[in-house]
Design an enzyme around this catalytic site. Sequence first.
Site, PDB file in Angstrom:
ATOM      1  N   SER A   1      18.971  45.488  40.707  1.00  0.00           N
ATOM      2  CA  SER A   1      19.702  46.435  41.545  1.00  0.00           C
ATOM      3  C   SER A   1      19.183  46.434  42.982  1.00  0.00           C
ATOM      4  O   SER A   1      17.983  46.211  43.226  1.00  0.00           O
ATOM      5  CB  SER A   1      19.519  47.831  40.931  1.00  0.00           C
ATOM      6  OG  SER A   1      19.826  48.820  41.862  1.00  0.00           O
TER       7      SER A   1
ATOM      8  N   TYR B   1      14.534  54.875  38.278  1.00  0.00           N
ATOM      9  CA  TYR B   1      15.515  53.821  37.989  1.00  0.00           C
ATOM     10  C   TYR B   1      15.145  52.529  38.724  1.00  0.00           C
ATOM     11  O   TYR B   1      15.080  51.446  38.126  1.00  0.00           O
ATOM     12  CB  TYR B   1      16.918  54.287  38.403  1.00  0.00           C
ATOM     13  CG  TYR B   1      17.951  53.181  38.397  1.00  0.00           C
ATOM     14  CD1 TYR B   1      18.411  52.647  37.200  1.00  0.00           C
ATOM     15  CD2 TYR B   1      18.450  52.654  39.589  1.00  0.00           C
ATOM     16  CE1 TYR B   1      19.358  51.616  37.196  1.00  0.00           C
ATOM     17  CE2 TYR B   1      19.390  51.634  39.593  1.00  0.00           C
ATOM     18  CZ  TYR B   1      19.845  51.117  38.386  1.00  0.00           C
ATOM     19  OH  TYR B   1      20.768  50.089  38.388  1.00  0.00           O
TER      20      TYR B   1
END
Length: 370
Positions: A168, A193
Amino acid sequence: MNSSLLKKRMPWLILLLLCVLGLTIWIVCATDTKHLGRKKILITGGAGFIGSHVAQALLERGNSVVIVDNFCPTYDPAWKRRNIVSIQALDKEKLCTLYEADILDMDKMSAIVAQEQPDVVCHLAGYADLRASIEKPEDHLSVNTLGTLNMLQLTRKFGIENFVFASSSSVYGNNTQVPFKEADDTDRPTSPYAASKKAGELLTYTYHHLFGLRCACLRFFTVYGPRGTPNMAAFKFIDAIHNEKSLTRYDGQGSLHRDFAYVGDIVDGIVRSIDGLMQKNIGFEVINLGYGSTVSLDDFVATIEQVVGKEAQQVCLPAPRTEMAVTYADISKAYMLLGYKPKTTLVEGLKAMYEWYINEYCPTRKTEDL
Ligand SMILES: NC(=O)c1ccc[n+]([C@@H]2O[C@H](COP(=O)([O-])OP(=O)(O)OC[C@H]3O[C@@H](n4cnc5c(N)ncnc54)[C@H](O)[C@@H]3O)[C@@H](O)[C@H]2O)c1
């Protein structure tokens, strides 16, 4: 050879020529890794937003696809089941197999991989909610990091050579130097995350180093499009503007910028990475997949207003500390390595998403959600 003898032997010569031609075609098809029609790709998280589009693209070009998903309630699992129904409707040749399984369940995953023996693992399963990862860091760490380790262990155990990992743009944290390049510092993730994705990248490298696994760690930038998840800004904003409700944006003064990438372009990048791995053009690479430009949240909302044909009512709240000020992908490496060239403009992509929202999402919506 006189002409009558040649005439006599002509049928045999033609037959011989045909045999040689047939044999050549067979050898080319059997050895050419570019001919990927018979290759089998296991997609974890294949019922999700990006995974279901990848599954569809691979099936459409003749790959076999194995989907593993646990339909967890990160959002309404009915959405994920509808994605599967859409895929199955297209799967005329029955090339797709679905397993409802948790990547944390090693026994079950071992049995699946042993049974299926895929050529590539495309590991997309994950918890993908940056803000929720503050409240539930253990979920994100276990699925995104331990789950990735499990998938890597399985590649080793069953001799699978190719691995795609969904990383990501969040790993870039609060870097201010834009556009973000793959070689930039990623040691300061701003959410659990982001940290879980960075850990996944590091583990993936370790398996490349130790066991020669070929890996593409793909850093997706903000992906949007049909089948988009309810926690993404594009979905929330379309939904609010369409229903004339107020939308909440977390950027205070309108200073946040994002690189919004259309799902069709991202899928193209993933499929190109799968091919690059199978053709042995990739050993270990971290690759940005975005659109390659950045848009302010103001312009993003204005574009949705234009597409939906209504004005937004907006509530602006300060950005939480998890939010990065800007994301902006340098996609030159993706172009050089994969020939990746995203082509969907923001307005085109949002139009496609709104069309899906009206024609496919709204009819399935429960009345209590309205
Ligand atoms: N959408 C984005 O903008 C974006 C950006 C960067 C990275 N990513 C990454 O891409 C991947 C796919 O994201 P998405 O947007 O399609 O999200 P998604 O939530 O729609 O898809 C993830 C899928 O993984 C499945 N899953 C979760 N935990 C699992 C488990 N333990 N076992 C099996 N399946 C499990 C979910 O049921 C879901 O179907 C994720 O890893 C995400 O972190 C997405």
